[in-house]
Design a protein around this motif. Structure first.
Motif, PDB file in Angstrom:
ATOM      1  N   PRO A  82       0.042   5.774  -5.374  1.00  0.00           N
ATOM      2  CA  PRO A  82      -0.866   4.478  -5.340  1.00  0.00           C
ATOM      3  C   PRO A  82      -0.658   3.632  -6.728  1.00  0.00           C
ATOM      4  O   PRO A  82      -1.070   2.365  -6.732  1.00  0.00           O
ATOM      5  CB  PRO A  82      -2.057   4.995  -5.071  1.00  0.00           C
ATOM      6  CG  PRO A  82      -2.101   6.412  -5.463  1.00  0.00           C
ATOM      7  CD  PRO A  82      -0.738   6.950  -5.011  1.00  0.00           C
TER       8      PRO A  82
ATOM      9  N   LEU B 167       1.007  -1.013   0.061  1.00  0.00           N
ATOM     10  CA  LEU B 167      -0.038   0.007   0.066  1.00  0.00           C
ATOM     11  C   LEU B 167       0.988   1.191   0.073  1.00  0.00           C
ATOM     12  O   LEU B 167       1.559   1.326   1.097  1.00  0.00           O
ATOM     13  CB  LEU B 167      -0.771  -0.142   1.056  1.00  0.00           C
ATOM     14  CG  LEU B 167      -1.676   1.487   1.438  1.00  0.00           C
ATOM     15  CD1 LEU B 167      -3.096   1.456   0.524  1.00  0.00           C
ATOM     16  CD2 LEU B 167      -2.278   1.235   2.835  1.00  0.00           C
TER      17      LEU B 167
ATOM     18  N   ASN C 208       0.787   0.184  -6.074  1.00  0.00           N
ATOM     19  CA  ASN C 208       0.003  -0.598  -5.065  1.00  0.00           C
ATOM     20  C   ASN C 208      -0.149  -2.122  -5.856  1.00  0.00           C
ATOM     21  O   ASN C 208      -0.470  -2.202  -6.727  1.00  0.00           O
ATOM     22  CB  ASN C 208      -1.268  -0.122  -4.813  1.00  0.00           C
ATOM     23  CG  ASN C 208      -1.309   1.067  -3.908  1.00  0.00           C
ATOM     24  OD1 ASN C 208      -0.165   1.124  -3.213  1.00  0.00           O
ATOM     25  ND2 ASN C 208      -2.406   1.650  -3.506  1.00  0.00           N
TER      26      ASN C 208
ATOM     27  N   CYS D 298      -4.006   6.368   2.981  1.00  0.00           N
ATOM     28  CA  CYS D 298      -4.183   5.020   3.240  1.00  0.00           C
ATOM     29  C   CYS D 298      -5.522   4.602   3.313  1.00  0.00           C
ATOM     30  O   CYS D 298      -5.768   3.142   3.856  1.00  0.00           O
ATOM     31  CB  CYS D 298      -3.401   4.814   4.835  1.00  0.00           C
ATOM     32  SG  CYS D 298      -4.267   5.787   6.216  1.00  0.00           S
TER      33      CYS D 298
END
Ligand SMILES: [Zn+2]
Length: 395
Positions: free
Chosen positions: A167, A162, A170, A255
């Motif tokens: 992102p 994460l 990810n 997050c």
């Protein structure tokens, strides 16, 4: 058992090669005789190790200026003319790539910054292009790439779990994907670990084996080194101090939760607060330039961010009792007295005995230096083990 016995001579050779590398790393260019003395191994052993290291491109032999008796002396050094390694920093809003010789001296003229791409595929393409350009430098062999990655990174799986600030990475395996595309060793370090390595190699933590590194730049992360060992937690996810919940009514964090510490106490938090007030998007570099040119006053925003950052320092000191606590952030470039005020605020809140035994200093190392230190450690380590893990103990 048979394979263990037959592998021992090979292991011994590799350990000797590592000794030679370590001598040249700590003492600089040296003759074979000097290496033999400093590594405490025989001349024939040095010759064997050197010949293997020359073949692999890690060393160079060159004619040093004439010695006192007028004879040119052959010296060995870590390769700087014939080989390079690359350091890649994945970050937001920009990433960067830089090259060095195997001496680790960063060639700042090679530092190339680029906007963090919008997709993972674009990131792979951009990095592949830049690495190809760098490799096309005539006569230079590229031995590997060190990568500083933000977010939660699973070292065993080589997987980004994460990344609140980048992102696009990810669930991706950037090290393995780049390694396949480039045909090079690519070693990933979580960015707090990269900063710890940078401080040990390039900054103020040379020879220090007990310190904490609080990174309050893009997000907030913590690296803790105790007795030369990096505290990683059961899955390698320790140190995520930036996601301590601080304000239930706060702003959304990358997050997925709300009001995390890093939304209040990082360079990113400062740029957001300032950008909101002035009504346009500014990055930290622009804010520093404007304040230094007396065109912007950010005292109120700095005060708010520093108050929360002090909480991060207090938490680190109370929990880990480090000998030295390094703080990595660009906001200190805005106001030369900010760091002092931060220490005062920390003193007012921390446990007194823990605070008194802790030296607090501004970090000198950078993420790209950490990426370089990571690939150099890997190349040295891989003389002994071909594993793709990195080890602070080997540095
Ligand atoms: Zn968060």
């Amino acid at each position: 058992m048979a394979s263990l016995i037959s592998s021992q001579p090979q292991l011994l050779s590799q350990l000797n090669e590592r000794k030679v590398l370590q001598v040249l790393h700590s003492h600089g260019p040296s003759s074979r005789a000097e290496v033999s003395r400093l590594a405490d191994v025989t001349r024939p052993t040095v010759s064997k190790a050197v010949s293997s290291l020359l073949k692999s491109g890690l060393l160079e032999e060159y004619d040093a200026p004439e010695n006192l008796r007028g004879r040119p002396a052959k010296k060995l050094r870590l390769a700087v003319k014939t080989a390079q390694v690359l350091g890649l920093v994945i970050d937001a809003p920009t990433c960067c790539l830089v090259s060095t010789g195997l001496d680790g001296v960063v060639r700042s003229e090679t530092l190339c910054e680029f906007k963090t791409p919008r997709t993972y595929e674009q990131l792979l393409k951009k990095v592949t292009e830049l690495v190809s350009q760098s490799r096309s430098l005539a006569g230079v062999r590229t031995l590997g790439v060190g990568i500083s990655m933000p977010g939660l990174f699973d070292y065993r799986a080589g997987l980004s779990i994460l990344s609140p600030n980048v992102p696009i990475t990810n669930k991706q395996r950037l090290g393995a994907d780049l390694s396949r595309r480039l045909g090079l060793d690519c070693v990933v370090l979580q960015e707090s670990d990269a900063l710890c390595l940078a401080e040990r190699h390039y900054g103020l933590a040379r020879g220090v084996d007990d310190f904490a590194m609080l990174d309050a730049s893009t997000g907030i992360g913590l690296g803790v080194l105790t007795a030369s060992r990096l505290l990683k937690g059961s899955n390698g996810l320790a140190g995520e101090i930036g996601h301590l919940p601080m304000d239930p009514n706060g702003i959304p964090c990358g997050c997925g939760r709300t009001g995390c510490l890093e939304t209040l106490a990082s360079d990113t938090a400062l740029t957001r607060l300032v950008s909101q007030r002035v009504g346009r998007d500014l990055d930290i570099h622009q804010i520093i330039d404007l304040v230094q040119a007396d065109e912007l006053n950010v005292a109120a925003e700095l005060d708010s961010v520093a108050q929360h950052l002090a909480f991060a320092l207090v938490t680190t000191i109370n929990l880990f009792n480090p000998q030295t606590l390094f703080v990595h952030s660009r906001m200190f470039d805005i106001d030369p007295l900010l760091f002092e005020r931060l220490i005062e605020r920390t003193e007012a809140m921390a446990l007194a005995p823990s605070f008194r035994s802790c030296h607090i200093a501004r970090a000198r190392g950078s993420k790209h230096e950490g990426a370089i230190a990571g690939i150099l450690a890997h190349l040295t380590d891989s003389r002994v083990s071909q594993s793709n893990s990195h080890s602070l103990e080997a540095l």
